[in-house]
Design a protein around this motif. Sequence first.
Motif, short mmCIF file in Angstrom:
data_model
loop_
_atom_site.label_atom_id
_atom_site.label_comp_id
_atom_site.label_asym_id
_atom_site.label_seq_id
_atom_site.Cartn_x
_atom_site.Cartn_y
_atom_site.Cartn_z
N VAL A 290 1.14 -0.93 0.22
CA VAL A 290 0.06 -0.29 -0.33
C VAL A 290 0.94 1.17 0.40
O VAL A 290 1.56 1.11 1.16
N ILE B 295 -6.65 4.78 4.47
CA ILE B 295 -5.57 4.59 3.40
C ILE B 295 -5.45 5.00 1.64
O ILE B 295 -6.80 5.06 1.55
N SER C 283 -3.51 6.48 -2.90
CA SER C 283 -3.05 6.06 -3.54
C SER C 283 -2.82 6.90 -4.27
O SER C 283 -2.64 7.89 -3.27
N GLY D 42 -2.50 -0.59 -4.92
CA GLY D 42 -2.46 -0.74 -3.73
C GLY D 42 -3.22 -1.63 -2.23
O GLY D 42 -4.73 -1.44 -3.08
#
Length: 297
Positions: A67, A157, A159, A171
Amino acid sequence: MNTTAPGTTLVLRCAGRPVGRYLYRPELDTRLSPRPYLHPVTTLRGTPVTEELPEDHRHHLGVSVAVPDVAGRNFWGGRTYVREQGPTELDNHGEQRHAEWKLRDPDGFVEDLSWHADGTELLRERRTVAATGLTATAWALDFTFSLTNPGTKDLSIGSPATNGRPGAGYGGFFWRAPKEAAAPAVLSAASHPAGGPGVDGGGGASGEEAVHGRPADWLALVGEDWTLVFAGATDDTRKDPWFVRTGEYPGVGSSLAWDGRLAVPAGGTVVRRVVTVVADGRLDRAGAAALVRKALS
């Protein structure tokens, strides 16, 4: 020439036959975002279908969970995409550390990992991997990962795409395949997000441009004498777009943050499961669909 990263390894077997090696404590440069990974993974005939530390992208490591942006830390390796600046060398690399085995059998394992950066544990992972025989020429790698935020603050999260680079929403689960003289073919099935996996083989697409960045119930990468068929095995996984490269290099990933950051609240968990058919020979759409159906049954 590729150089195998030394470390502690586990051999993965299917019906007693070795089909993969798992490096769970690899000794890697910090800039590669060290993490456990599978390499080599092979067909039942022994043909390698993964690559590690290739010259074009040294941070590509066989089959792994990678990631590029976890709360601003890089767990992908290499440069970080910075908005209005582009790919930039930053000292922001994290590391996935093997914590303990919950189960360890010849045909699979359950592992706990800890994702660390800057002395802080950002995520805890439960990883479940299993090898299952399908036919005399095909087997399936069942790979599930659960990411839990152990902290008291929410995180997210991202990218390169969410940081400003269109089309680069990579990711999550990622498989780096070997480069051959010709780029592999790629094809997919139709997507049926409301009704579960559609594995009849109809209505799909072909070519990198047609499949990249789109959800599909399964996606096949067809090399010189091997085929990989990737299938999302949960509703959330089937909704994730596929990240696909064939021309620049051969690789396929299921993207966690394609066009928006994925929130992981404090105490929350994100789960994804990808089942990959590993077959000898070149499968067509009907053959790929039949093996996916068998792998998911």
